[in-house]
Scaffold this motif. Sequence first.
Motif, short mmCIF file in Angstrom:
data_model
loop_
_atom_site.label_atom_id
_atom_site.label_comp_id
_atom_site.label_asym_id
_atom_site.label_seq_id
_atom_site.Cartn_x
_atom_site.Cartn_y
_atom_site.Cartn_z
N ARG A 43 0.82 -1.22 0.00
CA ARG A 43 0.00 0.00 0.00
C ARG A 43 0.86 1.27 0.00
O ARG A 43 0.60 2.19 0.77
N HIS A 44 1.85 1.33 -0.88
CA HIS A 44 2.77 2.48 -0.91
C HIS A 44 3.25 2.72 -2.34
O HIS A 44 3.21 1.82 -3.18
N THR A 45 3.76 3.93 -2.59
CA THR A 45 4.23 4.28 -3.94
C THR A 45 5.73 4.47 -4.01
O THR A 45 6.26 4.80 -5.07
N SER A 46 6.44 4.26 -2.90
CA SER A 46 7.90 4.44 -2.93
C SER A 46 8.62 3.19 -2.40
O SER A 46 9.73 3.27 -1.91
N SER A 48 8.34 -1.46 -3.19
CA SER A 48 7.74 -2.45 -4.09
C SER A 48 7.90 -3.86 -3.52
O SER A 48 8.56 -4.06 -2.50
N HIS A 90 9.88 6.62 -6.42
CA HIS A 90 8.68 6.40 -7.23
C HIS A 90 9.03 5.72 -8.56
O HIS A 90 8.30 4.84 -9.02
N ALA A 93 9.76 2.04 -7.91
CA ALA A 93 8.51 1.32 -7.66
C ALA A 93 7.74 1.10 -8.97
O ALA A 93 7.15 0.04 -9.17
N ALA A 94 7.75 2.10 -9.85
CA ALA A 94 7.05 1.98 -11.13
C ALA A 94 7.69 0.90 -12.01
O ALA A 94 7.00 0.26 -12.81
N VAL A 98 3.91 -3.53 -7.14
CA VAL A 98 3.39 -3.42 -5.78
C VAL A 98 2.43 -4.56 -5.47
O VAL A 98 1.88 -4.63 -4.38
#
Length: 142
Positions: A43-46, A48, A90, A93-94, A98
């Motif tokens: 539950r995070h964007t920074s 993975s 970010h 992670a992209a 995730v």
Amino acid sequence: MEQASTILHVDTPGQGMHEVTDQVLDWVDRQGIDVGLLTLFLRHTSASLLIQENAAPAARRDLERYFARIAPESRDYEHDDEGPDDMPAHLRAALTAVQLSIPVADGRPVLGTWQGIFLFEHRRRPHRREIAVNLIGTSSTR
């Protein structure tokens, strides 16, 4: 068909790959589901999730160095609200994921011999991360 879910909390000391395999295996074992599908969602964007080599620490170090090269810290990013590691986190992670889906058989995730489940922390400072876990399947005892 049965279903179980929980949130696993992972405290990271900072950047790097942090193995969570044992936490996941322990939770799955307690659910009593023999055959099904396990889903993990960070539950995070920074940060993975990865399934990766869990025997040789050099493999993890090489992965960490690779991502540092392809998404380096820099003051050139427009998004730097939380410092020079903000946007690179970010980007990393992209480029990874995730969410993971892992089959379950005989009451255990079907991981290969050298596969482990890792939370890949992309930020330098410690964080408390949450992994939403869902298991759906059947049990031979119910």
